[in-house]
Write a protein that holds these residues in place. Structure first.
Motif, short mmCIF file in Angstrom:
data_model
loop_
_atom_site.label_atom_id
_atom_site.label_comp_id
_atom_site.label_asym_id
_atom_site.label_seq_id
_atom_site.Cartn_x
_atom_site.Cartn_y
_atom_site.Cartn_z
N ILE A 115 0.85 -1.18 0.00
CA ILE A 115 0.00 0.00 0.00
C ILE A 115 0.89 1.23 0.00
CG2 ILE A 115 -1.78 1.24 1.30
CD1 ILE A 115 -2.72 -1.38 0.02
N ASP A 116 0.39 2.32 -0.55
CA ASP A 116 1.18 3.53 -0.72
C ASP A 116 1.46 4.22 0.62
OD1 ASP A 116 2.62 5.27 -2.26
OD2 ASP A 116 0.89 6.26 -3.19
N VAL A 117 2.44 5.10 0.59
CA VAL A 117 2.82 5.89 1.77
C VAL A 117 2.34 7.32 1.62
CG1 VAL A 117 4.85 4.47 2.22
CG2 VAL A 117 5.07 6.51 0.77
N ASP A 118 2.37 8.06 2.71
CA ASP A 118 2.12 9.50 2.68
C ASP A 118 3.45 10.24 2.51
OD1 ASP A 118 -0.68 9.60 3.01
OD2 ASP A 118 -0.47 9.23 5.17
N ARG A 119 3.43 11.32 1.75
CA ARG A 119 4.68 12.07 1.53
C ARG A 119 5.12 12.81 2.78
NH1 ARG A 119 4.56 14.69 -4.59
NH2 ARG A 119 3.76 12.83 -5.66
N HIS A 120 4.19 13.14 3.68
CA HIS A 120 4.56 13.93 4.86
C HIS A 120 5.06 13.06 6.01
CE1 HIS A 120 0.43 12.78 5.84
NE2 HIS A 120 0.69 13.06 7.10
N THR A 121 4.93 11.72 5.89
CA THR A 121 5.47 10.82 6.93
C THR A 121 6.46 9.81 6.38
OG1 THR A 121 3.75 9.12 6.69
CG2 THR A 121 3.27 10.98 8.17
N LEU A 122 6.40 9.53 5.08
CA LEU A 122 7.17 8.46 4.43
C LEU A 122 6.67 7.08 4.84
CD1 LEU A 122 10.85 9.82 4.75
CD2 LEU A 122 9.14 10.33 2.99
N GLY A 123 5.57 7.03 5.59
CA GLY A 123 5.04 5.77 6.08
C GLY A 123 3.66 5.47 5.54
N LEU A 124 3.17 4.28 5.84
CA LEU A 124 1.92 3.76 5.31
C LEU A 124 0.77 4.75 5.45
CD1 LEU A 124 0.87 1.02 4.12
CD2 LEU A 124 0.06 0.49 6.41
N LEU A 129 -4.77 2.84 2.63
CA LEU A 129 -5.14 1.55 3.21
C LEU A 129 -6.65 1.36 3.18
CD1 LEU A 129 -4.62 -1.04 4.82
CD2 LEU A 129 -4.56 0.36 6.90
N GLU A 130 -7.40 2.37 3.65
CA GLU A 130 -8.87 2.27 3.67
C GLU A 130 -9.43 2.10 2.28
OE1 GLU A 130 -11.84 2.00 6.13
OE2 GLU A 130 -11.30 4.03 6.77
N LYS A 131 -8.88 2.84 1.32
CA LYS A 131 -9.35 2.76 -0.06
C LYS A 131 -9.15 1.35 -0.61
CE LYS A 131 -8.80 5.12 -4.55
NZ LYS A 131 -8.43 3.95 -5.38
N TRP A 132 -7.97 0.77 -0.37
CA TRP A 132 -7.71 -0.57 -0.89
C TRP A 132 -8.63 -1.60 -0.24
CZ3 TRP A 132 -6.24 -5.38 0.88
CH2 TRP A 132 -5.81 -6.30 -0.08
N LEU A 133 -8.83 -1.49 1.06
CA LEU A 133 -9.69 -2.44 1.76
C LEU A 133 -11.13 -2.35 1.26
CD1 LEU A 133 -8.29 -2.05 5.39
CD2 LEU A 133 -8.19 -4.13 3.99
N GLU A 134 -11.62 -1.13 1.05
CA GLU A 134 -13.00 -0.97 0.58
C GLU A 134 -13.18 -1.56 -0.81
OE1 GLU A 134 -13.62 3.21 0.84
OE2 GLU A 134 -14.17 3.16 2.98
N VAL A 175 -8.46 2.40 11.32
CA VAL A 175 -8.75 1.61 10.13
C VAL A 175 -8.60 0.12 10.44
CG1 VAL A 175 -8.03 1.06 7.77
CG2 VAL A 175 -8.11 3.44 8.53
N CYS A 176 -7.51 -0.26 11.10
CA CYS A 176 -7.29 -1.67 11.42
C CYS A 176 -8.37 -2.20 12.35
CB CYS A 176 -5.91 -1.84 12.04
SG CYS A 176 -4.55 -1.64 10.88
N ALA A 177 -8.81 -1.39 13.29
CA ALA A 177 -9.87 -1.81 14.20
C ALA A 177 -11.18 -2.04 13.45
CB ALA A 177 -10.05 -0.78 15.31
N ARG A 178 -11.51 -1.14 12.53
CA ARG A 178 -12.76 -1.29 11.77
C ARG A 178 -12.78 -2.56 10.94
NH1 ARG A 178 -12.43 4.39 11.16
NH2 ARG A 178 -11.38 4.26 9.15
N GLY A 358 -1.63 -1.80 -4.15
CA GLY A 358 -2.50 -0.70 -4.56
C GLY A 358 -1.72 0.27 -5.41
N ASP A 359 -2.30 1.43 -5.63
CA ASP A 359 -1.61 2.49 -6.35
C ASP A 359 -0.42 2.96 -5.50
OD1 ASP A 359 -1.65 4.76 -8.49
OD2 ASP A 359 -1.49 5.78 -6.55
#
Length: 383
Positions: A115-124, A129-134, A175-178, A358-359
């Motif tokens: 799954i893609d990362v955020d540019r402001h954290t460099l992390g997941l 994540l939510e988009k891919w799961l949906e 997200v993981c809890a949901r 994902g993307d």
């Protein structure tokens, strides 16, 4: 083109010799503690420094239990087993990570999903994540998350705190809890990093740290599992060959692993941990110096996310494009200053090329531009 940056780095480290990317610093009681283990003869996996290191690390991170292992990969492998990962499962992680993250998933017989990362954290990215799961997953009546197309269980999610910068933990936890997915934090690079006042590695079901020779503190090689009391006891059992307590018999009740950290290494770790806050203060000061020096240049220095205290394990700059990145790498390394690109994306490696993903737009963009600058602790920076 980058002569001024090379000169600036040399001024910080006060040397014209080769400057490594990240060298360990032994300025405390390392020698005393290691000699103490040698004199005691308890240099292997049984000894007072192992228990002390675990206790000290639990206290520092705020984890209920900390279990020392021989390296960070062993810690992550164990953590995934504690989270219930089984052969054939899917484990979500980021493509922008070190290969050990994916290798630990593979050791379980599971498959990574990138799954893609955020540019402001460099992390997941929680949004990615939510988009891919949906789009790709469903949740059974019993709460099990499964891939729609194959029915495979999506068992766990492993974000990695890249270069010590915390990911968006609140959103990832939600997200993981949901979706009923176990959150396992790869905090290998983020000892001393805090998200909203809490240490990384304690937000999920399990977290792991690394003490490799290039980390902010080192035991030579080593790792740590962070967990609650119950999972901590389970981790200790699994990593000590699943041996049952007995005065003299060898009784093992399941397949276990010899993942124990030797007392000799733990002694080094205890001495290093005593200096951790000093190391972090020095690294943050160096990061500030880099940030100031690079203002107005074509290089953007990567700074910690909001509401976080990052350890700045490795300082990173973002170049304009891949050509600028390659020029920076070439000129600095030819000038005796070690710099490194970020890792190849995991989906570009042959053994993980066929994995679901994902993307990965942000991951691809960052992989073409990030360069790590020398980040060793400097006790006193020049004025």
């Amino acid at each position: 083109m980058f002569a001024s940056l090379i000169q600036f780095i040399r001024e910080q480290y006060r040397t014209n010799d080769f400057i490594p990317l990240h060298a360990p610093v032994f300025s405390g009681r390392e020698r005393d503690y290691v000699l103490e283990t040698i004199e005691s003869t308890f240099v292997s996996s049984v000894g007072a420094f192992v228990e002390r290191f675990e206790s000290d690390m639990a206290g520092y991170t705020g984890s209920q239990k900390a279990v020392a292992t021989v390296n960070g990969t062993a810690a992550l492998h164990t953590a995934l087993m504690l989270a219930g990962v089984q052969s054939g499962d899917l484990v979500i992680t980021q493509a922008l990570t070190f290969v050990a993250t994916c290798n630990a998933i593979a050791y379980c017989g599971a498959q990574p999903v990138f799954i893609d990362v955020d540019r402001h954290t460099l992390g997941l990215s929680p949004l990615a994540l939510e988009k891919w799961l949906e789009e790709m997953a469903r949740k059974d009546d019993d709460g099990t998350c499964r891939l729609k197309s194959t029915g495979q269980v999506v068992r766990a999610c492993v974000p990695m705190h890249t270069f010590g910068h915390p990911v968006e933990l609140d959103s990832l936890v939600a997200v993981c809890a949901r979706w009923g997915i176990a959150l396992v934090e790869d905090a290998a690079e983020s000892l001393g990093s805090f998200y909203k006042g809490r240490h990384t590695g304690v937000f999920g079901r399990v977290g792991v740290l690394s003490f490799n020779g290039n980390k902010i503190i080192t035991t030579g090689g080593g790792g740590m599992i962070l967990a609650d009391e119950d999972l901590g006891r389970r981790a200790k059992h699994l990593t000590t060959t699943a041996k049952q307590p007995h005065p003299y018999e060898y009784v093992h009740d399941e397949v276990g692993y010899n993942y124990r950290l030797p007392n000799l290494n733990a002694a080094l770790g205890c001495a290093q941990l005593e200096q951790l806050e000093d190391f972090i203060a020095a690294k943050r000061k160096l990061a500030s110096a880099y940030s100031t020096a690079l203002q107005g240049s074509d290089l953007r220095f990567f700074t910690e996310p909001d509401n976080c205290r990052s350890n700045y394990w490795l300082n990173a700059v973002i170049c304009e494009d891949s050509k600028a990145r390659d020029r920076l790498l070439k000129e600095t390394n030819e000038g005796g200053v070690m710099t490194r690109p970020i890792w190849q994306l995991m989906n570009h490696l042959s053994m993980y090329g066929g994995c679901l993903r994902g993307d990965l737009t942000n991951s691809e963009w960052l992989a073409e531009r990030i360069v790590n600058l020398p980040s060793s602790v400097i006790s006193e920076l020049p004025d």
